[in-house]
Structures are given as C-alpha cells and as structure tokens.
Write a protein that holds these residues in place. Structure first.
Motif, PDB file in Angstrom:
ATOM      1  N   CYS A  27      74.209-104.249  38.431  1.00 51.47           N
ATOM      2  CA  CYS A  27      74.222-104.146  39.901  1.00 51.47           C
ATOM      3  C   CYS A  27      74.627-105.903  39.135  1.00 51.47           C
ATOM      4  CB  CYS A  27      73.433-103.615  40.398  1.00 51.47           C
ATOM      5  SG  CYS A  27      73.113-104.320  42.161  1.00 51.47           S
TER       6      CYS A  27
ATOM      7  N   THR B 201      74.402 -99.625  39.970  1.00 55.42           N
ATOM      8  CA  THR B 201      74.934 -99.842  41.694  1.00 55.42           C
ATOM      9  C   THR B 201      76.888 -98.728  40.308  1.00 55.42           C
ATOM     10  OG1 THR B 201      74.420-101.825  42.194  1.00 55.42           O
ATOM     11  CG2 THR B 201      77.254-100.909  42.426  1.00 55.42           C
ATOM     12  N   ASN B 202      77.011 -97.578  41.485  1.00 55.92           N
ATOM     13  CA  ASN B 202      78.362 -96.793  40.171  1.00 55.92           C
ATOM     14  C   ASN B 202      79.765 -96.789  40.699  1.00 55.92           C
ATOM     15  OD1 ASN B 202      75.876 -94.772  39.212  1.00 55.92           O
ATOM     16  ND2 ASN B 202      75.149 -95.112  41.537  1.00 55.92           N
ATOM     17  N   THR B 203      80.001 -98.063  41.328  1.00 54.89           N
ATOM     18  CA  THR B 203      81.573 -98.235  41.315  1.00 54.89           C
ATOM     19  C   THR B 203      81.647 -99.717  40.224  1.00 54.89           C
ATOM     20  OG1 THR B 203      80.860 -98.984  43.328  1.00 54.89           O
ATOM     21  CG2 THR B 203      81.584 -97.155  43.214  1.00 54.89           C
ATOM     22  N   TYR B 204      80.392-100.293  39.719  1.00 52.04           N
ATOM     23  CA  TYR B 204      80.892-101.206  38.980  1.00 52.04           C
ATOM     24  C   TYR B 204      80.831-101.210  37.462  1.00 52.04           C
ATOM     25  CZ  TYR B 204      79.229-106.145  38.350  1.00 52.04           C
ATOM     26  OH  TYR B 204      78.864-107.868  38.288  1.00 52.04           O
TER      27      TYR B 204
ATOM     28  N   THR C  96      76.248 -96.868  45.803  1.00 55.25           N
ATOM     29  CA  THR C  96      76.896 -98.403  45.431  1.00 55.25           C
ATOM     30  C   THR C  96      76.608 -98.963  46.348  1.00 55.25           C
ATOM     31  OG1 THR C  96      79.262 -99.789  44.630  1.00 55.25           O
ATOM     32  CG2 THR C  96      79.135 -97.438  46.504  1.00 55.25           C
ATOM     33  N   ARG C  97      77.056-100.392  46.241  1.00 54.01           N
ATOM     34  CA  ARG C  97      76.654-101.605  47.183  1.00 54.01           C
ATOM     35  C   ARG C  97      79.021-101.669  47.501  1.00 54.01           C
ATOM     36  NH1 ARG C  97      73.561-105.477  45.997  1.00 54.01           N
ATOM     37  NH2 ARG C  97      74.808-107.256  46.672  1.00 54.01           N
TER      38      ARG C  97
ATOM     39  N   CYS D  86      80.894-104.085  45.626  1.00 53.84           N
ATOM     40  CA  CYS D  86      81.158-103.248  44.345  1.00 53.84           C
ATOM     41  C   CYS D  86      82.807-102.519  44.912  1.00 53.84           C
ATOM     42  CB  CYS D  86      80.417-102.599  44.358  1.00 53.84           C
ATOM     43  SG  CYS D  86      78.964-103.788  43.427  1.00 53.84           S
TER      44      CYS D  86
ATOM     45  N   TYR E 180      76.156 -96.006  51.138  1.00 53.74           N
ATOM     46  CA  TYR E 180      76.053 -97.485  50.901  1.00 53.74           C
ATOM     47  C   TYR E 180      74.683 -97.962  51.273  1.00 53.74           C
ATOM     48  CZ  TYR E 180      81.012 -98.143  50.758  1.00 53.74           C
ATOM     49  OH  TYR E 180      82.556 -97.971  50.260  1.00 53.74           O
TER      50      TYR E 180
END
Length: 333
Positions: free
Chosen positions: A47, A125-128, A154-155, A158, A180
């Motif tokens: 993250c 965070t799974n788009t980072y 995710t956030r 990100c 989110y």
C-alpha cells in the motif's frame, strides 16, 4: 407526545416487513442463485500508505494480517508498486491465486453447495501494481470455472483511468466491482488516522468509476477518533450521494501492532460503544435507498490480537443484535 407517537407509527408502517437489500439478495435476484465471494490475498502487494509513497506506517488501525485469512506469506521479499518495470514474482502470484481459489471454492461447495463465485482481491491495495500485472491476475481469476466476476479492494489514490478502462472491458460480460475504503469524508479525521488521502480525491475517483459503468462498494468505519453519530451519518449521506451500489459498515476496533494501539494504551482513544454502533448502523440502513445493497453490517476478530472493544470479539452475536434492532423498525436483514 401525540405527534411523536403518530410519527413512530408512520415509520413502522413505512418499513413494515421490508427486506433489506443484502448483497446475497442482490446476487440471487440478478443471477437466480447464490453467489459467494472468495477472498484472495496475493503476496507482494502492499500500500502506498505503508511503503512511504504517501505516508509511512499505514492507517493507524491497520494490521493487515487481521483482514487476510488467505495470506500465508506475510513478508514477501518482493513488493509491488505501479512503477516496477518487471515483476519476477508474477508466476508465483498466479499460482497463489489458483491455490487459494481452489481451496476456498471446495470448502464453500462442500459446505453450502455453492456453484457460482466472485473472486475478491481483498488484502492490501489491489490496484497498486503495474497494469500488466493486474491484467494477468484479473484475467486468470476470471478464467476459473464458475467465476462470474471480480471484486477489487483498493484506495482511490491508487486508481487510474487505464485501470478503469481495462475493468470496463471486463465488465462487458462479467460482474466487476471496485471496493473503495472511504472510512470518512472528514479530512480532519483522515489526517488523524494517517490515511494519506483526502475527501475530494475520493469523490473524484468514485465518480470516475461510476462513469465507466462499474459497480462501487464503499467501506465506512464507525467509531473513528473524535467522530460522533452526526459525523458518521454525514459520511453515509455523502456516500449515498455518490450513487454507490453497495456499502460495508465496520466498527473501529484496536488490534495489537497498530499505531492506534499506542493511542488506546495512553487513553487518547476510546472505542465506540456497542450501543452507539448498533444505533448508528440501524439509522444508516433506514436512510439508505432500497437500491443500495449492504455487504457487511459489522466486523470483528476472535483472537488474542484484539485489544478493544471486546464486544467486537463475536461478530455473529453483533449481527444477531443488529438484526433484532432492525426488526423493531420493521426491517428484515
């Protein structure tokens, strides 16, 4: 007193025996059968609030292992971020994905007779990560038998338009959700919990995600430092205005090895009471439009890492109490 009595009577008539739209009911209505989410924890993901990109130490309440039931490799040597040019760990990650999915699928199939699944990229965070890594993982997950879609935790800081465009492509014939972590729409609260993100950025990317036709689930935490019931409900109202498709409610609890532990032990943080939490969740559900589903009404952890509040130790007991409180309002959870 007569006016209050009449108003209460009207409220009970309004909600009489109304079923709350849970995520299970949403899936059953849309697909005609039960759909279960399979939580996945991929090693190497981290993250920007942990690796120092936007902040250090993570959110004050975060000890991510407590949210990662499938995470077996807690300290991978390789850490992802969007600027990594090569990912030598990818093949291993793809194997982790398949092994975790198969194990959980078999368990759900044997216990509940489940036939359809959504792969839930849950931890960290799974788009980072680089877009090509994300494409490989998401495509692999959708290739499994009886998987009808993805849910990606995710956030908002990100997310990129490139990722959203790819998810939009996938959504042509799959159920694609982006989850989110909102937590609060008060910037002063976000600063207190070391969030590393702000309310305006969250609004922007939630709106962008909706513009792409993707489904959004917002996570809200009740009991954040110095927030009262009015503030919690204000965050809920602002989440509703963003036209999210679903909401998860979490109480803030203190686990060991977090920044919040220090505040709690010093007496600088008092966890939310059980009574206030239930009251606020019930009021929240009453405010929600009927088209917004609920994916979670509470959370907890039943092990020695929990420091407070101890009522969070039994999640099922909390669900039962919330269900009973909703029944009194004429709502069926």
């Amino acid at each position: 007193m007569v006016t209050i009595s009449l108003q209460n009577k009207k409220n009970k008539i309004k909600y009489q025996n109304r079923e709350v739209l849970t995520i299970g009911r949403y899936f059953k209505k849309k697909f005609g059968h039960k759909v279960y989410k399979v939580p996945i924890s991929i090693g190497g993901f981290t993250c920007p609030n942990i690796d120092g990109t936007v902040a250090k130490g993570g959110c004050t309440f975060c000890e991510n292992d407590s949210f990662s039931p499938n995470l077996t490799e807690r300290k991978p040597k390789f850490k992802l971020n969007p600027n990594v040019k090569e990912n030598p760990f990818l093949e291993n990650q793809l194997k982790q994905l398949e092994l975790q999915f198969n194990a959980t699928r078999d368990r759900l199939k044997n216990k509940f007779g489940v036939k359809k699944y959504i792969v839930y990229f849950q931890s960290f965070t799974n788009t980072y990560a680089p877009l090509e890594t994300l494409k490989a993982l998401y495509t692999k997950a959708l290739s499994f038998d009886n998987v009808i879609g993805l849910s990606i935790g995710t956030r908002t800081d990100c997310m990129t338009d490139e990722i959203l465009d790819f998810l939009k492509e996938l959504s042509a014939d799959k159920e694609i959700w982006v989850e989110y972590g909102i937590q609060s729409f008060y910037d002063e609260t976000l600063e207190k919990i070391n969030r590393g993100d702000d309310a305006s950025n969250m609004r922007y990317w939630i709106n962008r995600t909706k513009e792409k036709g993707l489904k959004v689930c917002g996570h809200l935490i009740y009991g954040l430092p110095d927030e009262d019931k009015k503030m919690m409900l204000k965050t809920l109202d602002e989440t509703i205005v963003l036209d999210v498709d679903s909401i998860k409610f979490h109480p803030l609890y203190v686990v060991k090895n977090t920044l919040l532990t220090k505040d709690f032990k010093r007496g600088d943080f008092t966890p939310i009471s059980e009574e206030l939490y239930i009251e606020t969740v019930v009021e929240s559900i009453k405010r929600m439009p009927e088209n917004i589903s609920i994916q979670r009404v509470t959370a907890g952890i039943d092990d020695s890492s929990l420091l407070a509040p101890m009522w969070c130790k039994n999640k099922h007991q909390q669900i039962s109490k919330i269900r009973k409180a909703l029944i009194k309002e004429g709502l069926k959870y």
